[in-house]
Write a protein that holds these residues in place. Structure first.
Motif, short mmCIF file in Angstrom:
data_model
loop_
_atom_site.label_atom_id
_atom_site.label_comp_id
_atom_site.label_asym_id
_atom_site.label_seq_id
_atom_site.Cartn_x
_atom_site.Cartn_y
_atom_site.Cartn_z
N LEU A 138 44.57 -39.01 -14.59
CA LEU A 138 45.47 -38.07 -14.80
C LEU A 138 46.11 -37.24 -13.64
O LEU A 138 45.12 -36.72 -13.03
CB LEU A 138 44.96 -37.25 -16.23
N ASN A 189 46.03 -27.94 -15.92
CA ASN A 189 44.93 -28.13 -16.32
C ASN A 189 45.04 -28.18 -17.77
O ASN A 189 43.94 -28.91 -18.52
CB ASN A 189 43.90 -26.62 -16.00
N SER A 229 40.55 -37.41 -13.26
CA SER A 229 41.37 -36.43 -13.09
C SER A 229 41.78 -36.47 -11.47
O SER A 229 41.07 -36.34 -10.86
CB SER A 229 41.28 -35.11 -13.45
N ARG A 248 38.65 -38.39 -6.93
CA ARG A 248 39.09 -38.19 -8.28
C ARG A 248 37.55 -38.31 -9.28
O ARG A 248 36.93 -38.99 -9.14
CB ARG A 248 40.12 -39.29 -8.99
N ASP A 260 45.99 -31.62 -18.87
CA ASP A 260 44.90 -32.72 -18.36
C ASP A 260 43.79 -32.49 -19.68
O ASP A 260 43.21 -33.92 -20.25
CB ASP A 260 44.08 -32.06 -17.45
N ARG A 296 43.39 -35.79 -22.36
CA ARG A 296 41.80 -36.30 -22.57
C ARG A 296 41.42 -36.22 -24.05
O ARG A 296 40.89 -37.31 -24.38
CB ARG A 296 40.80 -35.45 -21.75
#
Ligand SMILES: [Zn+2]
Length: 203
Positions: free
Chosen positions: A144, A153, A176, A202, A156, A160
């Motif tokens: 992501l 955020n 991420s 990541r 994200d 998820r």
């Protein structure tokens, strides 16, 4: 609504453009020749004719012939099909592609999820993303890659959550990119080293 108002309303919809800038664009156009305006409107119409949206990643691309359904990335068999990077918009994809630090597939979500939003699936391509994941045979990891700001955020977190029940049974990893970027960073403006580090770190 007069013509100045009408055009201003349109420019105001452009990314990053506010009321005052939109008005300045209109006044700028007024000061140009009719030929300038004709050329501009002609190019806008041509753009829509010469560009298609990729059926796989939803990226816009220039048609070489009128039949292609896939962009050059999705049509390329040398791309690593075990990784899928999810980005907000076309310009993010283009800057990652240009950096040459990543050789996997992409998916354009089509926006970020606002923190206060009830009807999320109509704003971003979450259902299309789930469908794509189910169709990908070799997929092992999803990255992501949203901007590091509150909305990035939140997106994200949202993605998820939405993907959980699809990827867990398939043992697909999710990570991420944001942790390797500094706060407030826009993916679109990140340089090669920043992207390389972000990819390496990541989580
Ligand atoms: Zn594509």
């Amino acid at each position: 609504m007069d013509i100045i108002e009408k055009l201003s309303q349109i420019f105001k919809e452009f990314p990053g453009i506010g009321e005052r800038q939109a008005k300045r664009f209109v006044y700028f156009l007024m000061s140009r020749t009719p030929a300038y305006a004709e050329n501009l409107s002609g190019l806008i119409i041509e753009l829509k004719k010469e560009v298609a949206q990729c059926k796989e990643c939803f990226r816009f691309f220039i048609l070489n012939n009128k039949k292609e359904e896939l962009c050059d990335i999705c049509a390329n068999s040398n791309i690593d099909s075990s990784i899928l990077m999810v980005v907000e918009k076309d310009s993010d994809l283009e800057s990652v592609k240009k950096s040459r630090v990543y050789n996997g597939k992409y998916f354009i979500l089509g926006g970020l999820v606002p923190i206060v939003e009830k009807n999320t699936s109509s704003r971003v391509r979450i259902n299309e993303l789930i469908k794509k994941i189910k169709n990908e045979k070799n997929l092992k990891e999803i990255i992501l890659a949203f901007s590091l700001n509150p909305q990035g955020n939140h997106t994200d977190f949202y993605v998820r959550n939405q993907l959980k029940s699809t990827i867990e049974p398939l043992s697909i990893k999710i990570s991420s990119l944001g942790k390797g970027l500094s706060t407030g960073t826009e993916l679109e403006y990140s340089d090669n080293d920043t992207l390389k580090n972000a990819l390496k770190n990541r989580q």
